[in-house]
Design a protein around this motif. Sequence first.
Motif, PDB file in Angstrom:
ATOM      1  N   ILE A 122       0.856  -1.192   0.000  1.00 36.71           N
ATOM      2  CA  ILE A 122       0.000   0.000   0.000  1.00 36.71           C
ATOM      3  C   ILE A 122       0.894   1.245   0.000  1.00 36.71           C
ATOM      4  O   ILE A 122       1.711   1.413   0.893  1.00 36.71           O
ATOM      5  N   PRO A 123       0.724   2.133  -0.977  1.00 34.91           N
ATOM      6  CA  PRO A 123       1.623   3.280  -1.081  1.00 34.91           C
ATOM      7  C   PRO A 123       1.296   4.464  -0.167  1.00 34.91           C
ATOM      8  O   PRO A 123       2.025   5.444  -0.162  1.00 34.91           O
ATOM      9  N   GLY A 135      -6.771  -1.399   3.534  1.00 37.71           N
ATOM     10  CA  GLY A 135      -6.548  -2.829   3.622  1.00 37.71           C
ATOM     11  C   GLY A 135      -6.211  -3.432   2.282  1.00 37.71           C
ATOM     12  O   GLY A 135      -6.406  -2.815   1.233  1.00 37.71           O
ATOM     13  N   ALA A 136      -5.713  -4.645   2.327  1.00 38.70           N
ATOM     14  CA  ALA A 136      -5.379  -5.413   1.128  1.00 38.70           C
ATOM     15  C   ALA A 136      -5.124  -6.845   1.560  1.00 38.70           C
ATOM     16  O   ALA A 136      -4.747  -7.095   2.710  1.00 38.70           O
ATOM     17  N   GLU A 140      -6.673  -5.497   7.265  1.00 35.47           N
ATOM     18  CA  GLU A 140      -7.111  -4.108   7.344  1.00 35.47           C
ATOM     19  C   GLU A 140      -6.381  -3.414   8.484  1.00 35.47           C
ATOM     20  O   GLU A 140      -5.953  -4.053   9.449  1.00 35.47           O
ATOM     21  N   THR A 141      -6.288  -2.118   8.387  1.00 37.41           N
ATOM     22  CA  THR A 141      -5.624  -1.321   9.409  1.00 37.41           C
ATOM     23  C   THR A 141      -6.216  -1.583  10.788  1.00 37.41           C
ATOM     24  O   THR A 141      -5.482  -1.706  11.771  1.00 37.41           O
ATOM     25  N   SER A 168     -14.743   0.552  10.213  1.00 37.28           N
ATOM     26  CA  SER A 168     -15.570  -0.324   9.383  1.00 37.28           C
ATOM     27  C   SER A 168     -14.952  -0.289   7.988  1.00 37.28           C
ATOM     28  O   SER A 168     -13.890   0.322   7.790  1.00 37.28           O
ATOM     29  N   TYR A 169     -15.594  -0.896   7.019  1.00 38.73           N
ATOM     30  CA  TYR A 169     -15.006  -0.984   5.689  1.00 38.73           C
ATOM     31  C   TYR A 169     -14.686   0.413   5.146  1.00 38.73           C
ATOM     32  O   TYR A 169     -15.576   1.233   4.963  1.00 38.73           O
ATOM     33  N   ARG A 170     -13.403   0.704   4.967  1.00 41.74           N
ATOM     34  CA  ARG A 170     -12.865   1.959   4.445  1.00 41.74           C
ATOM     35  C   ARG A 170     -13.398   3.184   5.195  1.00 41.74           C
ATOM     36  O   ARG A 170     -13.630   4.243   4.613  1.00 41.74           O
TER      37      ARG A 170
END
Length: 183
Positions: A122-123, A135-136, A140-141, A168-170
Motif C-alpha cells: 500500500i503506497p 486494507g489489502a 485491514e488497518t 468499518s469498511y474503508r
Amino acid sequence: MELLDLRKDGIDIQKQIPLSKYTFTKTGGPAEYLAFPKNLDELKKLVQVTREKNIPLTVIGNASNLIIRDSGIAGLVIILTEMKKITVKANTVTAEAGARIIDTAFTAARAGLSGLEFAAGIPGSVGGAIFMNAGAYGGETQNVVQSVNVLTRDGEFKTYSNKEMNFSYRHSLVQDNKAIVVS
C-alpha cells in the motif's frame, strides 16, 4: 497572526503551489496555502491560526490516493509527510501520520513483528491508512491498531482506542469528527 507569519517560527508554508507536484496521479490545481509541519507543535500552530481566522483546512498524507480538482483547494492544505518517525518498543510499532505504511510494515518485519504484511504494497501514509481503514490481501488497518493519537480541529490532543475509532469498511471515526491523525 496570519498564516504566512508562521514562517518566522520555521514552519514551511507556501502560497499558490500546484498540488500536482505532490499527488501520485500528478493532478491538481494550486493550494491557496500549503504547509509541511515537522512536528506536533507546528501542526498545532497551523490548526490554531486556521481556526482563529476561519480558514478552510484540508489535511493529506502523501497524496497516493487522491485526485485533486484543477481549480485546487481553498484555504490551507497540510501535507504530513515530514511527520514520519517510526519507532519500535517491545511488541509495539509507533508511527507518525506521515510515515509511509510500507516503511512501517518493513520496520515491523525487521523487528520480528507480524500483522502488517498486508500493508507492504500500500503506497499511502499511516494517517491515510487509519483515516480510511486501508486494507489489502485480507488484512485491514483496524486489525493492527491499538490506539490512535489525534489533534482535534479545536487544538486538543486526544488518544482513541481501536474500539473508539469505529473502524468499518474503508471508514474510521476521524472521517466523521475531522480530527487529524498524528500517530
